[in-house]
Design a protein around this motif. Structure first.
Motif, short mmCIF file in Angstrom:
data_model
loop_
_atom_site.label_atom_id
_atom_site.label_comp_id
_atom_site.label_asym_id
_atom_site.label_seq_id
_atom_site.Cartn_x
_atom_site.Cartn_y
_atom_site.Cartn_z
N SER A 1 -46.69 54.31 42.91
CA SER A 1 -45.82 53.17 43.14
C SER A 1 -46.54 52.04 43.88
CB SER A 1 -44.59 53.61 43.94
OG SER A 1 -43.60 52.61 43.94
N PRO A 2 -47.57 51.46 43.25
CA PRO A 2 -48.34 50.42 43.92
C PRO A 2 -47.51 49.20 44.34
CG PRO A 2 -49.28 50.93 41.75
CD PRO A 2 -48.08 51.79 41.93
N ALA A 3 -46.36 49.00 43.72
CA ALA A 3 -45.51 47.87 44.11
C ALA A 3 -44.98 48.02 45.54
CB ALA A 3 -44.34 47.74 43.13
N LEU A 4 -45.04 49.22 46.08
CA LEU A 4 -44.58 49.43 47.46
C LEU A 4 -45.63 49.04 48.50
CD1 LEU A 4 -42.74 52.88 47.31
CD2 LEU A 4 -41.72 50.60 47.50
N ALA A 5 -46.87 48.94 48.08
CA ALA A 5 -47.94 48.60 49.03
C ALA A 5 -47.61 47.30 49.74
CB ALA A 5 -49.27 48.48 48.28
N GLU A 6 -47.90 47.26 51.01
CA GLU A 6 -47.68 46.07 51.86
C GLU A 6 -46.21 45.81 52.19
OE1 GLU A 6 -50.46 44.81 53.09
OE2 GLU A 6 -51.63 46.05 51.72
N ARG A 7 -45.30 46.70 51.79
CA ARG A 7 -43.88 46.50 52.09
C ARG A 7 -43.44 47.22 53.35
NH1 ARG A 7 -40.52 47.26 46.69
NH2 ARG A 7 -38.81 46.84 48.14
N PHE A 8 -44.34 48.02 53.92
CA PHE A 8 -44.07 48.71 55.18
C PHE A 8 -45.40 49.00 55.86
CE2 PHE A 8 -43.57 51.62 51.58
CZ PHE A 8 -44.69 52.43 51.75
N MET B 1 -45.78 63.49 64.35
CA MET B 1 -44.75 62.79 63.59
C MET B 1 -45.37 61.78 62.63
SD MET B 1 -41.68 60.33 64.99
CE MET B 1 -42.84 59.11 65.58
N PHE B 2 -44.83 61.73 61.41
CA PHE B 2 -45.13 60.66 60.47
C PHE B 2 -44.10 59.57 60.67
CE2 PHE B 2 -43.73 58.60 56.58
CZ PHE B 2 -44.90 57.97 56.19
N CYS B 3 -44.54 58.32 60.65
CA CYS B 3 -43.62 57.20 60.76
C CYS B 3 -44.11 56.05 59.90
CB CYS B 3 -43.51 56.73 62.21
SG CYS B 3 -42.46 55.25 62.43
N ALA B 4 -43.21 55.52 59.09
CA ALA B 4 -43.43 54.27 58.38
C ALA B 4 -42.27 53.36 58.80
CB ALA B 4 -43.44 54.48 56.88
N TYR B 5 -42.56 52.09 58.97
CA TYR B 5 -41.49 51.20 59.45
C TYR B 5 -41.52 49.87 58.70
CZ TYR B 5 -45.18 49.02 62.21
OH TYR B 5 -46.34 48.39 62.61
N SER B 6 -40.35 49.24 58.66
CA SER B 6 -40.23 47.99 57.92
C SER B 6 -38.84 47.40 58.12
CB SER B 6 -40.43 48.26 56.41
OG SER B 6 -40.31 47.09 55.65
N GLU B 7 -38.72 46.13 57.78
CA GLU B 7 -37.41 45.52 57.67
C GLU B 7 -36.85 45.72 56.26
OE1 GLU B 7 -37.67 41.44 58.98
OE2 GLU B 7 -38.35 42.04 60.98
N ASP B 8 -37.68 46.24 55.36
CA ASP B 8 -37.32 46.47 53.96
C ASP B 8 -36.82 47.91 53.80
OD1 ASP B 8 -37.17 46.78 51.20
OD2 ASP B 8 -39.08 45.76 50.82
N LEU C 1 -38.54 51.68 52.13
CA LEU C 1 -38.62 52.96 52.84
C LEU C 1 -37.82 54.04 52.11
CD1 LEU C 1 -38.43 51.78 56.55
CD2 LEU C 1 -40.44 52.59 55.30
N GLN C 2 -36.71 53.67 51.51
CA GLN C 2 -35.94 54.64 50.73
C GLN C 2 -36.76 55.12 49.53
OE1 GLN C 2 -32.50 52.13 50.08
NE2 GLN C 2 -31.31 53.21 51.63
N LYS C 3 -37.48 54.20 48.89
CA LYS C 3 -38.32 54.57 47.75
C LYS C 3 -39.47 55.46 48.21
CE LYS C 3 -37.09 50.64 44.92
NZ LYS C 3 -37.54 49.41 44.25
N LEU C 4 -40.06 55.17 49.36
CA LEU C 4 -41.12 56.02 49.89
C LEU C 4 -40.57 57.41 50.19
CD1 LEU C 4 -44.02 56.44 50.88
CD2 LEU C 4 -43.27 55.53 53.12
N ALA C 5 -39.41 57.48 50.78
CA ALA C 5 -38.78 58.78 51.06
C ALA C 5 -38.56 59.57 49.76
CB ALA C 5 -37.46 58.59 51.79
N LYS D 1 -34.12 46.63 61.33
CA LYS D 1 -35.45 47.26 61.39
C LYS D 1 -35.28 48.76 61.21
CE LYS D 1 -37.48 43.63 64.10
NZ LYS D 1 -38.34 43.24 65.18
N PHE D 2 -36.11 49.33 60.33
CA PHE D 2 -35.94 50.71 59.92
C PHE D 2 -37.22 51.50 60.07
CE2 PHE D 2 -33.12 47.92 57.65
CZ PHE D 2 -31.89 48.53 57.80
N SER D 3 -37.06 52.80 60.29
CA SER D 3 -38.19 53.72 60.35
C SER D 3 -37.89 54.94 59.50
CB SER D 3 -38.46 54.18 61.78
OG SER D 3 -38.96 53.13 62.56
N LEU D 4 -38.90 55.36 58.75
CA LEU D 4 -38.84 56.60 58.00
C LEU D 4 -39.67 57.61 58.79
CD1 LEU D 4 -38.06 58.16 55.41
CD2 LEU D 4 -40.24 57.35 54.43
N LEU D 5 -39.04 58.72 59.15
CA LEU D 5 -39.67 59.70 60.04
C LEU D 5 -39.72 61.08 59.42
CD1 LEU D 5 -37.64 58.72 63.24
CD2 LEU D 5 -39.92 57.89 62.59
#
Length: 112
Positions: free
Chosen positions: A53-60, A68-75, A79-83, A13-17
């Motif tokens: 990058s609409p392909a990222l929608a629903e992936r986190f 703080m901004f936070c996005a989280y996912s098991e993917d 999250l790397q692409k969002l970063a 489980k990962f978080s982009l912060l």
């Protein structure tokens, strides 16, 4: 050093912060009428995903706070692409100005 950081919170489980108020573009964001808080950065992420990058929608999922901004996912890859989409905006005033202008022109509203 980048303002964005990707961490593994628990195995798989990962978080982009991003700590709000720590970017090079905070003053510009305020000049353009926004509060550079976690909710503003969620709007940045949502707008980038929808336009670039609409392909990222629903992936986190998002879970911002004022500080703080936070996005989280098991993917982790998503999250790397969002970063990769967001990181340039934390330092490039011209890109941030263009994003805010484009968002406004399209009717997008930041929830800051």
């Amino acid at each position: 050093m980048t303002a964005m950081r990707l961490i593994e919170t628990t195995p798989g489980k990962f978080s982009l912060l991003l700590d709000a108020g720590t970017t090079d573009v905070d003053d510009l964001v305020e000049q353009l009428g926004h509060e550079p808080n976690g909710y503003f950065w969620e709007g940045v992420a949502q707008f980038l995903v929808s336009t670039e990058s609409p392909a990222l929608a629903e992936r986190f999922s998002y879970d911002p706070e004022g500080g703080m901004f936070c996005a989280y996912s098991e993917d982790q890859t998503a999250l790397q692409k969002l970063a990769a989409l967001m990181t340039p905006l934390t330092t490039d005033a011209d890109r941030m100005r263009k994003l805010i202008t484009s968002a406004k022109a399209s009717g997008f509203e930041f929830d800051d």
